[in-house]
Motif scaffolding. Structure first.
Motif, PDB file in Angstrom:
ATOM      1  N   ASP A  57      -7.250  19.531  -8.611  1.00  0.00           N
ATOM      2  CA  ASP A  57      -7.392  19.102 -10.000  1.00  0.00           C
ATOM      3  C   ASP A  57      -6.340  18.069 -10.400  1.00  0.00           C
ATOM      4  O   ASP A  57      -6.563  17.267 -11.307  1.00  0.00           O
ATOM      5  N   THR A  58      -5.191  18.091  -9.722  1.00  0.00           N
ATOM      6  CA  THR A  58      -4.106  17.157 -10.056  1.00  0.00           C
ATOM      7  C   THR A  58      -3.737  16.259  -8.877  1.00  0.00           C
ATOM      8  O   THR A  58      -2.653  15.691  -8.833  1.00  0.00           O
ATOM      9  N   PHE A  59      -4.648  16.145  -7.914  1.00  0.00           N
ATOM     10  CA  PHE A  59      -4.366  15.385  -6.693  1.00  0.00           C
ATOM     11  C   PHE A  59      -4.531  13.893  -6.986  1.00  0.00           C
ATOM     12  O   PHE A  59      -5.608  13.319  -6.821  1.00  0.00           O
ATOM     13  N   ARG A  60      -3.457  13.261  -7.453  1.00  0.00           N
ATOM     14  CA  ARG A  60      -3.442  11.852  -7.816  1.00  0.00           C
ATOM     15  C   ARG A  60      -2.161  11.212  -7.272  1.00  0.00           C
ATOM     16  O   ARG A  60      -1.130  11.872  -7.137  1.00  0.00           O
ATOM     17  N   PHE A  61      -2.206   9.939  -7.015  1.00  0.00           N
ATOM     18  CA  PHE A  61      -1.020   9.204  -6.588  1.00  0.00           C
ATOM     19  C   PHE A  61      -0.251   8.742  -7.820  1.00  0.00           C
ATOM     20  O   PHE A  61      -0.798   8.037  -8.674  1.00  0.00           O
ATOM     21  N   THR A  62       1.009   9.147  -7.912  1.00  0.00           N
ATOM     22  CA  THR A  62       1.847   8.714  -9.021  1.00  0.00           C
ATOM     23  C   THR A  62       2.420   7.334  -8.720  1.00  0.00           C
ATOM     24  O   THR A  62       2.351   6.836  -7.580  1.00  0.00           O
ATOM     25  N   SER A  63       3.019   6.715  -9.725  1.00  0.00           N
ATOM     26  CA  SER A  63       3.659   5.414  -9.507  1.00  0.00           C
ATOM     27  C   SER A  63       4.785   5.534  -8.489  1.00  0.00           C
ATOM     28  O   SER A  63       5.009   4.618  -7.679  1.00  0.00           O
ATOM     29  N   ALA A  64       5.490   6.668  -8.496  1.00  0.00           N
ATOM     30  CA  ALA A  64       6.559   6.882  -7.512  1.00  0.00           C
ATOM     31  C   ALA A  64       5.977   6.991  -6.101  1.00  0.00           C
ATOM     32  O   ALA A  64       6.584   6.507  -5.126  1.00  0.00           O
ATOM     33  N   ASP A  65       4.804   7.626  -5.971  1.00  0.00           N
ATOM     34  CA  ASP A  65       4.140   7.712  -4.671  1.00  0.00           C
ATOM     35  C   ASP A  65       3.788   6.316  -4.162  1.00  0.00           C
ATOM     36  O   ASP A  65       4.023   5.984  -2.987  1.00  0.00           O
ATOM     37  N   ILE A  66       3.209   5.516  -5.041  1.00  0.00           N
ATOM     38  CA  ILE A  66       2.801   4.166  -4.657  1.00  0.00           C
ATOM     39  C   ILE A  66       4.021   3.322  -4.277  1.00  0.00           C
ATOM     40  O   ILE A  66       3.994   2.554  -3.300  1.00  0.00           O
TER      41      ILE A  66
END
Length: 445
Positions: A57-66
């Motif tokens: 449900d929250t599996f998204r790439f954050t800006s820090a991940d990118i």
């Protein structure tokens, strides 16, 4: 905290290559299954599905991940643009959490584009492999306990996050409480705990320690009576708390013999309702050996949270069907001699006669064909449930309600098995599995 990068790098590099080649958006079907069970287990238990759905449900790439991926340098900006917008939009179905499974059972099926499905491999396997291993061991323990309560006490023997997951998996398989407060808070699991030997050693006398505990927690508490001499400890416990003492706990020595002696002593002191709880590196074999002892409950730690000899379920995540260049779905399968798989989308079902499961079948067919086959055979119980539709998660399978649903499913599923499924020694699986390809090709495993 973002969990998106708690994954294997090759998932991202595969997506980049597929995006550049124009195949990333081909419709694909992935399947979670295991090729084998440990020789001493006659069935496995599906656990972790609810936890996976909560993370999805929250599996998204954050800006820090990118930013990290950009600095890593392996991925081009066009690939990073894809990950910035990533969200799973496909379908997920499979065995209900708590269901028993066998080699080649299609435990989970993930359908969507190749890119969105392949990215879930590590998330799915890390959760299901751990939780199913714990639940499979826990099920043997609760089976061996024959209705006596089993309590999870393994937090100090596991990674802090794994401890919470293990407590949840234990509840799926019939445990009734946990010492882990976070598991209690997050999933509504009853929490248990009173004192350790250190509390007794802190005080000048055992009687002083017991008195302090009873004053704080009441006479319904559990007193640990084996810090010094067990016989004296029991006598002191009843002297301090009276015959309404809730329980005494034994944590060392020959637990069977001690339980016999303590039960006799408690009864002679008039404490007929005071229970005996045993701990100390228990597993399913130790619990079974105490079946005739006057024990009222078991506290299990190390062996439980480490899967009781099998810390992983050896589940794999394989592509079994994909769209070709003409838009037609094609079955695909790995052909390695020791790691082969069966291509095609699959649906599991179980033949149940006289309330006993006789056989598991795995239908290799599209959903419509499998539905038609099962509709004409009411003696088969369909095992597949839908968890995600078009990216929308069915929340009935998550949170506290999802855990309660999983525990109920396991209780009913295990009750269908034949009596030999509860044997602890190595032997045959609880039932045979037959793979049926609906083009009239049948093979047995």
């Amino acid at each position: 905290m973002s969990i998106t990068l708690m994954t294997d790098k090759y998932e991202l590099t595969m997506i980049q290559a597929a995006l550049e080649h124009g195949t990333a958006h081909r419709t694909s079907v992935f399947e979670v299954f295991t090729r084998r069970l440990p020789s001493w287990r006659r069935y496995g238990v599906v656990a972790g599905t609810g936890r996976f759905l909560e993370h999805l449900d929250t599996f998204r790439f954050t800006s820090a991940d990118i930013d990290f991926l950009h600095k890593d340098g392996a991925l081009r900006d066009t690939t990073l643009d894809y990950f910035k917008e990533y969200q799973f939009t496909g379908n997920i179905s499979g065995y209900a959490e708590g269901e028993v499974y066998f080699p080649h059972s299609p435990v989970l099926t993930v359908e969507g584009t190749f890119a969105e499905c392949v990215l879930l491999e590590t998330l799915l396997l890390s959760i299901l492999n751990h939780d199913s291993a714990v639940a499979s061991g826990a099920s043997r323990m609760t089976s061996a306990a024959h209705g006596r309560p089993c309590l999870e006490m393994g937090s100090r023997r596991a990674h802090e996050d794994a401890a919470v997951a293990a407590a949840r998996a234990a509840i799926v398989a019939g445990f009734t409480g946990t010492s882990n407060l976070e598991a209690g808070r997050k999933y509504g699991i009853p929490t248990i705990g009173t004192s350790a030997h250190a509390f007794t050693l802190l005080h000048d006398t055992e009687e002083e320690a017991f008195a302090a505990q009873v004053k704080s927690l009441g006479t319904g508490t559990t007193l640990l009576v084996d810090t010094y001499d067990v016989t004296q400890g029991v006598e002191t416990a009843i002297k301090v708390a009276g015959t309404s003492l809730g329980a005494v706990r034994l944590d060392s020595g020959d637990l069977g013999l001690q339980a016999e002696a303590v039960r006799e002593q408690l009864d002679s002191l008039g404490a007929h309702n005071t229970k005996i709880i045993v701990t100390s590196d228990l597993d399913e074999y130790a619990i079974a050996s105490l079946a005739s002892a006057p024990v009222d409950g078991y506290g299990v730690g190390t062996k439980l949270v480490t899967g009781s000899g099998a810390p992983t379920s050896s589940m794999v995540y394989k592509l079994v069907a994909r769209e070709d260049g003409n838009g037609t779905m094609q079955s695909v399968a790995k052909a390695s001699t020791s790691k082969s798989s069966v291509g095609g989308r699959k649906t599991g079902a179980r033949l149940v006669l006289d309330e006993t499961a006789r056989e598991e079948i795995v239908l290799v067919a599209d959903s419509t064909t499998a539905d038609a086959w099962l509709a004409s055979r009411p003696e088969y119980r369909r095992l597949e449930e839908r968890f995600v539709t078009g990216g929308t998660i069915d929340t009935r399978w998550t949170g506290k309600d999802g855990l309660a649903r999983a525990a109920a499913r396991h209780s009913a599923s295990r009750a269908e098995l034949s009596p030999h499924a509860g044997r602890l020694q190595s032997g045959e699986l609880a039932m045979d599995t037959t793979v049926i390809t609906l083009e009239n090709t049948t093979t047995s495993n």
